[in-house]
Design an enzyme around this catalytic site. Structure first.
Site: not given
Ligand code: C5P
Length: 225
Positions: A32, A59, A61, A64, A115, A205
């Protein structure tokens, strides 16, 4: 089963993304790339990552007017991403235009409620009721516009799966047992999210910040096998 894990590569550098992916590629189902990478590296950077051979989830998002979002998706066409995101709040016409403009093989999924927003934020923007109710309402709009699915938190997954059986449900906020939660508030393990009906698990992460990213990704893959 194909590996449902898409590793979130949240870095602005191409070298950083390449180094990480060369380590974890055997243990994930896709990558992603978000706005941080896209704003720094552009379509050429995305193409360079796609050349490594993993399906790419772009991703961006997009949100527009319909004509502009359709134009953006036409511009992204040559990259042939496996998955691309738009905002459900763009409404039926924008969502339908996005689906029509994307390559047929590209899954177009919509973000419902970010979120990072809570019920008080929604109330301040004139949305009555809970975020869960708003997610369900927007998912109905997304489905009606012919999109492939939605991005949702783990805790919304089961309800969305029940309401929309064939949806592509893209689920971030996934944390293996014992890993740091970070800024994610409502997390679930990869196994639990899959059992709830997730199609794609977005994991950043817990893999990218691990001392051994390949081992972390391999352990997640084993836990799902
Ligand atoms: O590091 P982590 O596992 O939290 O990364 C989750 C990924 O999903 C990040 O790229 C974050 O921006 C994305 N994301 C999220 N929550 C959302 C939509 C996308 O954590 N509602």
């Amino acid at each position: 089963m194909t590996n449902p894990v898409f590793v979130a590569v949240d870095t602005p550098t191409l070298d950083g993304a390449r180094a990480l992916l060369s380590a974890v590629a055997p243990h994930v189902g896709g990558v992603k790339l978000g706005l941080e990478f896209f704003c720094a590296q552009g379509p050429a950077g995305v193409a360079a990552i796609a050349a490594l051979g993993l399906p790419v989830f772009l991703d961006l998002k997009l949100h527009d007017i319909p004509n502009t979002v359709a134009g953006a998706l036409h511009s992204l066409g040559p990259l042939a991403p496996a998955i691309v995101t738009v905002h459900a709040g763009g409404g039926h016409a924008m969502l339908a235009a996005a689906r029509a403009a994307a390559p047929t093989a590209t899954k177009v999924v919509a973000v419902t409620v970010l979120t990072s927003l809570d019920d008080d934020d929604l109330a301040a923007m004139g949305v009555a009721g809970t975020s869960g109710a708003q997610v369900a309402r927007l998912a109905g709009v997304v489905r009606g516009a012919g999109l492939d699915g939605v991005v949702a938190s783990p805790h919304e997954t089961a309800a969305l799966r029940a309401a929309w059986p064939e949806a592509l449900l893209v689920i971030p906020g996934v944390r293996p047992e014992g890993s740091a939660v970070g800024d994610q508030k409502r997390v679930m393990t990869p196994q639990a999210a899959l059992a709830a009906g997730a199609s794609v698990l977005v994991i950043g992460r817990p893999i990218t910040a691990a001392s051994d990213p390949a081992a972390a990704a391999a352990a997640i893959a084993r836990s799902l096998a």
